[in-house]
Scaffold this motif. Structure first.
Motif, PDB file in Angstrom:
ATOM      1  N   VAL A 151       9.716  10.767  -6.295  1.00 35.92           N
ATOM      2  CA  VAL A 151      10.410   9.501  -5.599  1.00 35.92           C
ATOM      3  C   VAL A 151      11.324  10.120  -4.320  1.00 35.92           C
ATOM      4  CG1 VAL A 151      10.105   7.159  -4.950  1.00 35.92           C
ATOM      5  CG2 VAL A 151       8.620   7.990  -6.562  1.00 35.92           C
ATOM      6  N   GLU A 152      11.913  10.284  -4.294  1.00 37.02           N
ATOM      7  CA  GLU A 152      13.068  10.775  -3.364  1.00 37.02           C
ATOM      8  C   GLU A 152      11.977  12.371  -2.765  1.00 37.02           C
ATOM      9  OE1 GLU A 152      13.963  10.002  -6.945  1.00 37.02           O
ATOM     10  OE2 GLU A 152      16.060  10.018  -6.994  1.00 37.02           O
ATOM     11  N   GLU A 153      11.618  12.687  -3.050  1.00 41.76           N
ATOM     12  CA  GLU A 153      10.720  13.958  -2.604  1.00 41.76           C
ATOM     13  C   GLU A 153       9.876  13.214  -1.689  1.00 41.76           C
ATOM     14  OE1 GLU A 153      11.417  17.741  -5.900  1.00 41.76           O
ATOM     15  OE2 GLU A 153      10.206  16.323  -5.945  1.00 41.76           O
ATOM     16  N   ILE A 154       9.015  12.626  -2.095  1.00 42.60           N
ATOM     17  CA  ILE A 154       8.185  12.224  -1.303  1.00 42.60           C
ATOM     18  C   ILE A 154       8.704  11.283  -0.040  1.00 42.60           C
ATOM     19  CG2 ILE A 154       5.875  10.303  -1.005  1.00 42.60           C
ATOM     20  CD1 ILE A 154       5.321  12.009  -4.540  1.00 42.60           C
ATOM     21  N   ILE A 155       9.504  10.224   0.010  1.00 46.18           N
ATOM     22  CA  ILE A 155       9.662   9.663   0.653  1.00 46.18           C
ATOM     23  C   ILE A 155      10.747  10.412   2.251  1.00 46.18           C
ATOM     24  CG2 ILE A 155      12.130   7.338   1.171  1.00 46.18           C
ATOM     25  CD1 ILE A 155      10.191   6.254  -0.260  1.00 46.18           C
ATOM     26  N   GLU A 156      11.519  11.309   1.136  1.00 43.97           N
ATOM     27  CA  GLU A 156      11.848  11.840   1.898  1.00 43.97           C
ATOM     28  C   GLU A 156      11.010  13.170   3.204  1.00 43.97           C
ATOM     29  OE1 GLU A 156      15.004  15.484   0.681  1.00 43.97           O
ATOM     30  OE2 GLU A 156      15.699  12.960   0.043  1.00 43.97           O
ATOM     31  N   ALA A 157      10.037  13.773   2.233  1.00 42.88           N
ATOM     32  CA  ALA A 157       8.950  14.486   2.950  1.00 42.88           C
ATOM     33  C   ALA A 157       7.780  13.519   3.915  1.00 42.88           C
ATOM     34  CB  ALA A 157       8.307  15.125   2.190  1.00 42.88           C
ATOM     35  N   ASP A 158       7.895  12.259   3.733  1.00 44.05           N
ATOM     36  CA  ASP A 158       6.979  11.967   3.739  1.00 44.05           C
ATOM     37  C   ASP A 158       7.030  10.794   4.660  1.00 44.05           C
ATOM     38  OD1 ASP A 158       5.018  13.994   3.577  1.00 44.05           O
ATOM     39  OD2 ASP A 158       3.979  13.127   1.766  1.00 44.05           O
ATOM     40  N   GLN A 171       0.738  -1.015   0.540  1.00 46.87           N
ATOM     41  CA  GLN A 171      -0.114  -0.397  -0.246  1.00 46.87           C
ATOM     42  C   GLN A 171       0.720   1.393   0.209  1.00 46.87           C
ATOM     43  OE1 GLN A 171      -0.668  -2.366   2.315  1.00 46.87           O
ATOM     44  NE2 GLN A 171      -3.077  -2.806   2.449  1.00 46.87           N
ATOM     45  N   THR A 172       1.821   1.336   0.574  1.00 43.52           N
ATOM     46  CA  THR A 172       3.267   1.860   1.275  1.00 43.52           C
ATOM     47  C   THR A 172       3.884   2.946  -0.488  1.00 43.52           C
ATOM     48  OG1 THR A 172       2.766   2.034   3.353  1.00 43.52           O
ATOM     49  CG2 THR A 172       4.542   3.265   2.616  1.00 43.52           C
ATOM     50  N   LEU A 173       4.056   1.896  -0.572  1.00 39.30           N
ATOM     51  CA  LEU A 173       4.506   1.948  -1.960  1.00 39.30           C
ATOM     52  C   LEU A 173       3.226   2.114  -3.473  1.00 39.30           C
ATOM     53  CD1 LEU A 173       7.025  -1.250  -2.556  1.00 39.30           C
ATOM     54  CD2 LEU A 173       7.372   1.146  -1.895  1.00 39.30           C
ATOM     55  N   ALA A 174       2.423   1.859  -2.986  1.00 42.41           N
ATOM     56  CA  ALA A 174       1.332   2.145  -4.739  1.00 42.41           C
ATOM     57  C   ALA A 174       1.413   3.570  -4.259  1.00 42.41           C
ATOM     58  CB  ALA A 174       0.747   1.012  -4.014  1.00 42.41           C
ATOM     59  N   LYS A 175       0.750   4.136  -2.389  1.00 44.42           N
ATOM     60  CA  LYS A 175       0.887   5.293  -2.633  1.00 44.42           C
ATOM     61  C   LYS A 175       2.072   6.956  -2.729  1.00 44.42           C
ATOM     62  CE  LYS A 175      -0.667   7.121   1.940  1.00 44.42           C
ATOM     63  NZ  LYS A 175      -1.611   6.187   2.795  1.00 44.42           N
ATOM     64  N   VAL A 176       3.276   5.838  -2.728  1.00 47.01           N
ATOM     65  CA  VAL A 176       4.166   7.023  -3.026  1.00 47.01           C
ATOM     66  C   VAL A 176       4.474   6.986  -4.199  1.00 47.01           C
ATOM     67  CG1 VAL A 176       7.254   7.084  -2.794  1.00 47.01           C
ATOM     68  CG2 VAL A 176       5.376   6.083  -1.113  1.00 47.01           C
ATOM     69  N   PHE A 177       4.324   5.518  -5.354  1.00 45.37           N
ATOM     70  CA  PHE A 177       4.434   6.393  -6.596  1.00 45.37           C
ATOM     71  C   PHE A 177       3.070   6.883  -7.049  1.00 45.37           C
ATOM     72  CE2 PHE A 177       6.311   1.602  -6.770  1.00 45.37           C
ATOM     73  CZ  PHE A 177       7.559   2.100  -6.253  1.00 45.37           C
ATOM     74  N   SER A 178       1.937   6.835  -6.442  1.00 45.83           N
ATOM     75  CA  SER A 178       0.813   7.803  -7.375  1.00 45.83           C
ATOM     76  C   SER A 178       0.938   9.095  -6.676  1.00 45.83           C
ATOM     77  CB  SER A 178      -0.086   6.957  -6.615  1.00 45.83           C
ATOM     78  OG  SER A 178      -1.709   7.651  -7.139  1.00 45.83           O
ATOM     79  N   LEU A 179       1.612   9.292  -5.864  1.00 46.24           N
ATOM     80  CA  LEU A 179       1.233  10.847  -5.045  1.00 46.24           C
ATOM     81  C   LEU A 179       2.389  11.324  -5.925  1.00 46.24           C
ATOM     82  CD1 LEU A 179      -0.291  12.007  -2.658  1.00 46.24           C
ATOM     83  CD2 LEU A 179       1.648  12.008  -1.708  1.00 46.24           C
TER      84      LEU A 179
END
Length: 670
Positions: A184-191, A168-176
């Motif tokens: 993807v890096e930005e989102i992982i870093e932030a969230d 779920q987390t992976l899907a959410k990150v990719f989608s976001l």
DNA sequence: AGACCCGGTTTTTTT
DNA sequence: AACCGGGTCT
């Protein structure tokens, strides 16, 4: 020289008409000036150019759009040249129906739907130009997660030392990442900073995921939008031909669109810059899907000479409810100034009800619904709204006990249940034999076939270029081939026979039933869903349209439609707040307004999330026309602490006490 | 080796 | 209700 008088006749059915002057109103069948207030009229009369309509809750936003559609049609524009993008297809249909009633059924020919359904139609029609195979399969959320899970487990990433994000987390990150156009890096870093060490592997998964979809002719929700965007912005002959047929674009609920959708809108209006978007920043509740309420205010920067029109007169709620809801949103930290007012007088104060337990809360609602019915309020004019789908479980039991018919919207959909997905998987293979996700799902249903065996079969199929062969001997050379032979025969028949979707569905169900009975202990309960599913398939003439609808616009209504006469259509609405968007009822209950649940404890540490929860409360309470009840249980069961005393939602306790009435619920001993 | 069963854990919201 | 992990059966 003699001057000849020459009168130009107005043409009737082309777009090339003289624009009416304001004095020309008499030519219209509909008396727009009498039906609309000045701001609404201005919006409804707009022709060329870019418009931003800021429409507060209950200010007649839909009405305005409907009248604009009717007016454009009256002016002689081809209905098909009007594109109406809404949040759900239901909303689009409702608008077109209302416009048809207003004028005539030319209005039902307007192009309308969601971004996703429009993308689906366009990409199938212009598949070549968009670089796609027109028989692509759409992956819904669950399918997308399944694919990611497959890749995730094959990549050997699950080690005990290091935590790796789940599907779920992976899907959410990719989608976001796609929807907000961040990496993807930005989102992982932030969230998800705790996964930052895994970033390389996460990017690997994404790479494989993207390839996998491409190879297997699969598009997820985001791909639909991305391909549409690329198709439009590529501006090739196909796109030009499409765009030349679209004269006016309207987007409803613009506050809930994201960056990607904004670019699609931009691409859609490239030829003529005729765009009208409607929204309310205070009702932005889809940030988890990449929407940002600030987007709506960036709209003027995106287009040239944007005209802004504000709708501020509220026609929905009585004054006490309006004062109450204004107070909720006044406390929002960031918002754009609005001044909602009403000319409606009278009406009762909203009521805040403290119940000692959740069950008492349910019983109160049942009793109150019965009271309202006594007073002549129809059940369909009553709604119970909640933050999360499971808040209504207890209430559903009590409503059933009291024999009050209800229909639930939002939360787990019938289409997402495992057994329906099973049945659908067969049909999806028939439509697209490359749909590996469905293959996988179907294979796993068979005894003795687990993930590894399924993969083996798929590998063999892949070398045979995934052709369904009537004789599996040719493609399957392993020990389960006898068990699978029957399956292949079925799939071959489904794929090749030219029959109706409902007939194909019958074949699937005949085959599936024994497996189904085996798989689920509660198959009796689930059997009903399969019957409903079969009924739905009767409405379709082509398999592709059935499958596309199932993926993009699950038909919830059909559950009600089945065998239901008008009288049976009387039901109370139970809905998540998200699914209640844009709707209104005479009487509205908001349940479970408790700290930790609404706002959810998951948003407690983040001010932006908390603000969105506030807007959710705003959306919920502005659905009410005449009566508003907000209830909360004082004692809540908590796994760790047992029964604990709870606090009412901060959005309720903060409210000026003059604006609501407080009731304390006590059980009567009989 | 891989399928299957059991039990504990965890659940926002949607196209 | 669905997911995950661990243990057991084939």
């Amino acid at each position: 020289m003699i001057q000849k008088k020459y009168t130009l006749k107005r043409l009737n059915n082309t777009g090339a008409l003289a624009k009416p002057t304001p004095k020309d109103e008499s030519r219209f069948v509909i008396k727009y000036q009498h039906e609309l207030n000045p701001a609404q009229l201005e919006a409804a009369s707009a022709l060329d150019g870019a418009y931003l309509i800021i429409a507060g809750a209950g200010t007649g936003k839909t009405r305005t759009l409907v009248y604009r559609v009717a007016r454009l049609v009256e002016l002689g524009y081809d209905p098909k040249s009007i594109l109406l993008l809404t949040f759900t297809r239901k909303a689009a249909n409702e608008m077109m129906n209302r416009a048809s009633v207003l004028l005539d059924n030319r209005c039902s020919k307007v192009n309308g739907g969601t971004f996703h359904s429009f993308a689906n139609m366009t990409l199938r029609k212009y598949s070549k130009a968009a670089g796609l195979d027109s028989s692509f399969t759409i992956l819904d959320q669950g399918d997308t997660e399944d694919v990611i899970n497959l890749i995730r487990s094959q990549a050997g990433l699950i080690t005990k030392e290091k935590r790796f994000p789940n599907k779920q987390t992976l899907a959410k990150v990719f989608s976001l990442s796609v929807n907000t156009e961040r990496t993807v890096e930005e989102i992982i870093e932030a969230d998800y900073p705790h996964f930052i060490d895994n970033i390389d592997k996460i990017l690997d998964v994404k790479k494989v995921f993207v390839n996998y979809k491409q190879k297997n002719n699969l598009l997820d929700y985001d791909d639909l939008l991305v391909h549409l965007k690329n198709f439009l912005l590529g501006f090739g002959p196909g796109a030009k031909s499409l765009l030349s047929s679209i004269k006016f674009v309207m987007v409803d609920e613009y506050q809930d669109t994201n960056k990607l959708q904004a670019e699609i809108v931009k691409g859609l209006t490239r030829m003529n810059n005729n765009i009208m978007v409607v929204g309310d920043d205070s009702q932005s509740i889809y940030s988890f899907r990449g929407a940002n309420f600030k987007n709506i205010m960036e709209f003027p920067n995106l287009f040239k000479d944007v005209k802004i029109i504000k709708l501020e007169e509220n026609y929905r709620s009585v004054q006490p409810i309006l004062s109450f809801t204004n107070d909720i949103i006044d406390k929002a930290i960031e918002k754009y100034p609005k001044n909602l007012f009403t000319h409606k007088t009278g009406g009762d104060l909203p009521v805040i009800v403290a119940a000692s337990t959740e069950n008492l809360q349910s019983k109160f609602i049942v009793e109150k619904i019965l009271d309202l019915r006594e007073e002549g309020v129809a059940l369909k004019d009553i709604a119970v709204l909640f933050r999360s789908s499971f808040f209504s479980f207890d209430l559903e039991i009590e409503l059933s006990k009291a024999n009050i018919p209800f229909q639930k919207f939002g939360g787990m959909k019938f289409i997402e249940t495992a057994h329906i997905k099973d049945a659908l998987a067969f049909l999806r293979i028939a439509a697209n034999p490359k749909d590996v996700v469905s293959w996988y799902r179907v294979l796993l249903l068979h005894e003795g076939v687990g993930p590894k065996t399924a993969q083996k079969i798929l590998d063999e199929l892949a070398t045979a270029h995934l052709t369904i062969n009537a004789n599996p001997d040719n493609v399957v050379s392993f020990k389960f081939k006898d068990a699978i032979a029957k399956l292949f025969q079925l799939l071959y028949k489904l794929h090749t026979e030219k029959n109706l979707p409902s007939e194909k569905a019958q074949m699937v169900l005949d085959y599936y039933y024994p497996l189904f009975k085996d798989k689920y202990d509660d198959f009796n309960k689930r059997k009903k869903d399969l019957d409903i599913f079969q009924n739905i398939t009767e409405n379709y003439r082509s398999l592709d349209s059935l499958l596309a609808d199932m993926a993009i616009e699950p038909i919830i209504d059909s559950v009600v439609d089945i065998g239901a006469e008008d009288k049976e259509n009387e039901f109370v609405t139970l809905s998540t707040i998200h699914s209640a968007k844009g709707l209104e009822w005479h009487s509205v209950f908001i349940i479970h307004a408790v700290e930790g649940f609404f706002p959810s404890s998951r948003s407690a540490d983040n001010i932006e999330n908390l603000e969105e929860e506030r807007r959710l409360m705003y959306v919920a309470s502005t659905r009410a026309k005449q009566n508003l009840f907000i209830t909360y249980p004082m004692n809540i069961y908590d796994r760790e602490a047992g029964i604990t005393l709870s606090k009412p939602s901060r959005f309720i306790s903060e409210i000026n006490s003059d604006l609501a009435e407080g009731w304390l619920l006590e059980e009567e001993f009989e």
